[in-house]
Design a protein around this motif. Structure first.
Motif, PDB file in Angstrom:
ATOM      1  N   HIS A  14      64.738  -0.715  78.478  1.00  0.00           N
ATOM      2  CA  HIS A  14      65.061  -0.828  77.055  1.00  0.00           C
ATOM      3  C   HIS A  14      63.811  -1.187  76.254  1.00  0.00           C
ATOM      4  O   HIS A  14      63.074  -2.108  76.613  1.00  0.00           O
ATOM      5  CB  HIS A  14      66.137  -1.906  76.850  1.00  0.00           C
ATOM      6  CG  HIS A  14      66.444  -2.175  75.410  1.00  0.00           C
ATOM      7  ND1 HIS A  14      67.206  -1.322  74.643  1.00  0.00           N
ATOM      8  CD2 HIS A  14      66.096  -3.204  74.600  1.00  0.00           C
ATOM      9  CE1 HIS A  14      67.321  -1.814  73.421  1.00  0.00           C
ATOM     10  NE2 HIS A  14      66.656  -2.955  73.367  1.00  0.00           N
ATOM     11  N   ILE A  15      63.567  -0.458  75.162  1.00  0.00           N
ATOM     12  CA  ILE A  15      62.430  -0.734  74.287  1.00  0.00           C
ATOM     13  C   ILE A  15      62.889  -1.306  72.951  1.00  0.00           C
ATOM     14  O   ILE A  15      62.382  -2.323  72.493  1.00  0.00           O
ATOM     15  CB  ILE A  15      61.593   0.541  74.058  1.00  0.00           C
ATOM     16  CG1 ILE A  15      60.809   0.884  75.335  1.00  0.00           C
ATOM     17  CG2 ILE A  15      60.631   0.366  72.887  1.00  0.00           C
ATOM     18  CD1 ILE A  15      59.943   2.118  75.201  1.00  0.00           C
ATOM     19  N   SER A  16      63.831  -0.635  72.323  1.00  0.00           N
ATOM     20  CA  SER A  16      64.270  -1.116  71.012  1.00  0.00           C
ATOM     21  C   SER A  16      65.655  -0.592  70.688  1.00  0.00           C
ATOM     22  O   SER A  16      66.143   0.362  71.295  1.00  0.00           O
ATOM     23  CB  SER A  16      63.284  -0.688  69.911  1.00  0.00           C
ATOM     24  OG  SER A  16      63.288   0.719  69.754  1.00  0.00           O
ATOM     25  N   ARG A  37      61.467   3.658  63.732  1.00  0.00           N
ATOM     26  CA  ARG A  37      61.355   2.344  64.371  1.00  0.00           C
ATOM     27  C   ARG A  37      61.181   2.488  65.882  1.00  0.00           C
ATOM     28  O   ARG A  37      60.383   1.783  66.492  1.00  0.00           O
ATOM     29  CB  ARG A  37      62.604   1.508  64.070  1.00  0.00           C
ATOM     30  CG  ARG A  37      62.537   0.115  64.713  1.00  0.00           C
ATOM     31  CD  ARG A  37      63.829  -0.664  64.590  1.00  0.00           C
ATOM     32  NE  ARG A  37      64.118  -1.037  63.215  1.00  0.00           N
ATOM     33  CZ  ARG A  37      65.019  -1.968  62.882  1.00  0.00           C
ATOM     34  NH1 ARG A  37      65.706  -2.598  63.834  1.00  0.00           N
ATOM     35  NH2 ARG A  37      65.249  -2.256  61.624  1.00  0.00           N
ATOM     36  N   ALA A  38      61.925   3.410  66.468  1.00  0.00           N
ATOM     37  CA  ALA A  38      61.838   3.614  67.918  1.00  0.00           C
ATOM     38  C   ALA A  38      60.447   4.077  68.334  1.00  0.00           C
ATOM     39  O   ALA A  38      59.881   3.596  69.322  1.00  0.00           O
ATOM     40  CB  ALA A  38      62.884   4.637  68.360  1.00  0.00           C
ATOM     41  N   PHE A  39      59.862   5.010  67.575  1.00  0.00           N
ATOM     42  CA  PHE A  39      58.578   5.582  67.962  1.00  0.00           C
ATOM     43  C   PHE A  39      57.398   4.630  67.736  1.00  0.00           C
ATOM     44  O   PHE A  39      56.353   4.786  68.363  1.00  0.00           O
ATOM     45  CB  PHE A  39      58.328   6.890  67.215  1.00  0.00           C
ATOM     46  CG  PHE A  39      58.909   8.092  67.896  1.00  0.00           C
ATOM     47  CD1 PHE A  39      58.500   8.443  69.182  1.00  0.00           C
ATOM     48  CD2 PHE A  39      59.872   8.875  67.278  1.00  0.00           C
ATOM     49  CE1 PHE A  39      59.043   9.544  69.827  1.00  0.00           C
ATOM     50  CE2 PHE A  39      60.415   9.989  67.912  1.00  0.00           C
ATOM     51  CZ  PHE A  39      59.996  10.317  69.191  1.00  0.00           C
ATOM     52  N   PHE A  40      57.549   3.668  66.848  1.00  0.00           N
ATOM     53  CA  PHE A  40      56.425   2.798  66.516  1.00  0.00           C
ATOM     54  C   PHE A  40      56.680   1.340  66.874  1.00  0.00           C
ATOM     55  O   PHE A  40      56.143   0.431  66.263  1.00  0.00           O
ATOM     56  CB  PHE A  40      56.089   2.932  65.022  1.00  0.00           C
ATOM     57  CG  PHE A  40      55.618   4.306  64.651  1.00  0.00           C
ATOM     58  CD1 PHE A  40      54.325   4.706  64.918  1.00  0.00           C
ATOM     59  CD2 PHE A  40      56.494   5.212  64.069  1.00  0.00           C
ATOM     60  CE1 PHE A  40      53.891   5.983  64.589  1.00  0.00           C
ATOM     61  CE2 PHE A  40      56.080   6.494  63.737  1.00  0.00           C
ATOM     62  CZ  PHE A  40      54.773   6.881  63.998  1.00  0.00           C
ATOM     63  N   HIS A  41      57.471   1.127  67.916  1.00  0.00           N
ATOM     64  CA  HIS A  41      57.774  -0.229  68.362  1.00  0.00           C
ATOM     65  C   HIS A  41      56.653  -0.768  69.238  1.00  0.00           C
ATOM     66  O   HIS A  41      56.026  -0.029  69.994  1.00  0.00           O
ATOM     67  CB  HIS A  41      59.089  -0.240  69.152  1.00  0.00           C
ATOM     68  CG  HIS A  41      59.705  -1.586  69.262  1.00  0.00           C
ATOM     69  ND1 HIS A  41      59.297  -2.516  70.198  1.00  0.00           N
ATOM     70  CD2 HIS A  41      60.689  -2.176  68.542  1.00  0.00           C
ATOM     71  CE1 HIS A  41      60.030  -3.612  70.053  1.00  0.00           C
ATOM     72  NE2 HIS A  41      60.873  -3.433  69.069  1.00  0.00           N
TER      73      HIS A  41
END
Length: 237
Positions: A14-16, A37-41
């Motif tokens: 899990h990342i975000s 948000r997902a790509f730049f977490h």
């Protein structure tokens, strides 16, 4: 009204995640926002992003947010003593508090652990945990928090979770962020949402624990709580 949910992971880790409840006209806006948000977490670039858009057919429950209290601490030790004192006042025993901190410090869970007052872990899946879903804050509350310097974007997300879980009967919540650079955590009770600075060190993992007064054998009450945490729609204002 529609529920928009995003979950991002890499190699199964899990990342975000993010979610909101919005009117139909804003679904596209928030879908794009969550993908960005997902790509730049800071936890990394995902290899898998899931977006789920679902019409809400159940009646939405509106609740006023818990009072927001910020406690500034100079060190992790000071911050944890503040958190412990808040939890002690809710009748939570020292050994149960110790166990909760071990869980959040170990990290790695996608959702929350559930601890009862005897210290038994009740969540059915210890890797997944229990996810609080179908929640959002009103735009008015979001603006009050950000423009009034009551917290950050993370506060906006967290106050929704904290208010919902306490309204559903959870005694207290302990949370530290799984973002390595974000060291502010919180404890939530009926008395308020206590933002506590330096609840962990930079670079450390985080986690979430719900404290409940549910006996280990009372599966019916546990299942109802989990069902409501995951599915009952709330907008916090």
């Amino acid at each position: 009204m529609y529920s928009v949910k995003m979950r991002a992971s890499k190699n199964g880790r899990h990342i975000s995640g993010a979610e909101t409840i919005v009117e139909r006209e804003k679904v596209e806006e928030y879908t794009i926002k969550f993908i960005r948000r997902a790509f730049f977490h800071e936890n990394g670039t995902p290899d898998f992003i899931n977006i789920k858009i679902e019409e809400i057919k159940e009646k939405i429950k509106y609740r006023d947010h818990l009072p927001i209290i910020t406690v500034k601490c100079r060190s992790k030790e000071e911050a944890r003593e503040v958190a412990r004192n808040i939890l002690r006042k809710e009748g939570i025993k020292e050994d149960v508090i110790d166990k909760a901190f071990r869980i959040v410090d170990e990290g790695g869970m996608r959702g929350a652990s559930i601890l009862n007052l005897e210290g038994y872990r009740l969540e059915p899946d210890r890797e997944r945990g229990v996810r609080v879903k179908c929640i959002s804050t009103s735009e008015e509350l979001r603006e009050r928090i950000l423009k009034g310097n009551l917290g950050t974007e993370r506060t906006v997300d967290a106050i929704a979770i904290a208010t919902k879980v306490i309204d559903l009967g959870v005694i207290a919540e302990l949370c530290t962020s799984d973002n390595p650079s974000y060291t502010t955590g919180y404890v939530a009770t009926k008395k308020g949402y206590f933002r506590i600075t330096n609840l962990k060190e930079r670079g450390e993992v985080g986690g979430r624990v719900f404290f409940v007064d549910i006996p280990e054998r009372d599966r019916e009450r546990l299942e109802k709580l989990i069902r409501d945490l995951e599915n009952k729609p709330y907008i916090i204002r």
